[in-house]
Scaffold this active site. Sequence first.
Site, PDB file in Angstrom:
ATOM      1  N   ARG A 164       0.848  -1.190   0.000  1.00  0.00           N
ATOM      2  CA  ARG A 164       0.000   0.000   0.000  1.00  0.00           C
ATOM      3  C   ARG A 164       0.886   1.244   0.000  1.00  0.00           C
ATOM      4  O   ARG A 164       1.511   1.565   1.012  1.00  0.00           O
ATOM      5  CB  ARG A 164      -0.946   0.028   1.206  1.00  0.00           C
ATOM      6  CG  ARG A 164      -1.781   1.315   1.238  1.00  0.00           C
ATOM      7  CD  ARG A 164      -3.050   1.206   2.069  1.00  0.00           C
ATOM      8  NE  ARG A 164      -2.804   1.066   3.496  1.00  0.00           N
ATOM      9  CZ  ARG A 164      -3.762   1.164   4.429  1.00  0.00           C
ATOM     10  NH1 ARG A 164      -5.023   1.400   4.061  1.00  0.00           N
ATOM     11  NH2 ARG A 164      -3.473   1.008   5.703  1.00  0.00           N
ATOM     12  N   ASP A 444      -4.369   2.492  13.703  1.00  0.00           N
ATOM     13  CA  ASP A 444      -3.520   3.197  12.747  1.00  0.00           C
ATOM     14  C   ASP A 444      -4.025   4.622  12.624  1.00  0.00           C
ATOM     15  O   ASP A 444      -4.808   5.096  13.450  1.00  0.00           O
ATOM     16  CB  ASP A 444      -3.445   2.457  11.408  1.00  0.00           C
ATOM     17  CG  ASP A 444      -4.746   2.489  10.614  1.00  0.00           C
ATOM     18  OD1 ASP A 444      -5.701   3.187  11.011  1.00  0.00           O
ATOM     19  OD2 ASP A 444      -4.806   1.819   9.567  1.00  0.00           O
TER      20      ASP A 444
END
Length: 530
Positions: A164, A444
């Site tokens: 990612r 996160d």
Amino acid sequence: MTKTIEHVEITGAMAPGFERVLSKDAVAFVAGLVRKFRPQRDRLLAARTARAKTFEDGTLPDFLPHTRNIRNGSWKVAAIPEDLNDRRVEITGPVDRKMVVNALNSGARVFMGDFEDASSPTWENMIDGQLNMIRRWEGSLDFTDTSRGKTYTVTAKPAVLMIRPRGWHLSEAHILVDGEPAVGGLVDFGFYVFHNAKAAMAHGSGAYFYLPKLESHLEARLWNDVFVYAQEVLGIPNGSFKATVLIETLPAAFEMDEILYELKDHIVGLNCGRWDYIFSFIKTLKNNPDTLLPDRAQVGMGDAFLDAYSRLLIKTCHSRGAFAMGGMAAAIPNRRDEAANAIAFDNVRTDKTREAKNGHDGTWVAHPDLVPVAMEIFDKLMPGPNQLDKVSEDVDIGQAELLKVHDGTKTEAGLRANIRVGVQYLEAWLRGRGAVPLYNLMEDAATAEISRAQIWQWLKFSAVLEDGQKVTEELFNRCFGEEMDRVRDEIGDEAFDGGRFDEAIEIFKEMTTAVEFETFLTIPAYERIK
């Protein structure tokens, strides 16, 4: 400061091994990507801002009338590679050596190495992550646990690797191309494919990506253009690179067909990026008092706009021959509290059962201990490699369903949790940690974004809490001080005073009480870690 090629400057420090990532040819390739695509990236970010202004002025997101022919067409995405055909459980995490080895060996079908929300974008983290990717494909990746005196290597059948890169809005300040910071996503993508695309293909796999934070099909078109160009420059057949797009912004939910169409030669699926999607819902509709959400813990995937968007994603993907990936199970084991552990794992089972029954082709977990939990459910409810044949023609999701607000309560405890978790995450992020265990969850950047966005909106509209209190700056400041005292008690004076809490408190307070809402917390916070 190092000048690698003309008009390109590398200002980050050179640690051992970094020269392998930052070779002259690799830097030239990345600089070429930046020069070619940065102007279009900048125009698309300006278009984001312009569209956001229409939402601020009261326009509600809706399906695009001028792309109706795409939504109504009978097209399909290109064939899916064999090693991506079964993605029933995927594990995600940052790209440090220990995490990469453990994730590849976790038993999950796929590991998403995250240069974005699960990584703090320090120079060291980003380049060391690239070095670990090189090591993985050349077969030299290992990790030594000095406390146990044991070395771990990658197994013979590791998880399929996906990467990612950073979103379009993020820059890489340590690489200057023609005097301007490089585009973070192009840096992450460029170094990875330059060093590893052919090696991955030689291993029977390929260069596979998760693309984050897209807000329109035009942003997907830009990624497709990047893929086509990079494959041509590297001498790789067009269509070799494959991507899954995270639907984690509210505007993108109204353009899922169009996003698949723009990337149809290179896309294999969409993913329910649920946490960022909640943040985007608040951000997009921040000026609308009718969209105030209850406490974050009450905004569940089985109800209201989250349920609607996940069901629409499944229907859309399967009608196009693409995978519909489920969302994250953020629970982490607490081996000191078996009762809490049992509750957390039961919640994960419930969530994954819902996903599998609804038709998702796989799901995400944040910890290796959750891989067998999720795997058991998908093995039972999804006996085949995927559920592409499960097309829910009876699902009818429109604008109203995608904007339906969850029922629930707003509480002082919810306000306090947002303060406590948001500040602690930001403090860890400033110290270089992007995946942070807090209160039995692996958090996160989306966590901090939801926390500060919800507080900002509650303050803006003086939200009324369950006990009748209004959310005012006075209440916020009182709760803030008390919650910081609680955090100090929980972690101890040494950790609190030795950390970066002063900066985290300053940033978090500024952003939650500002008159104008900052689009991403990580943009101003990045100035503190460069």
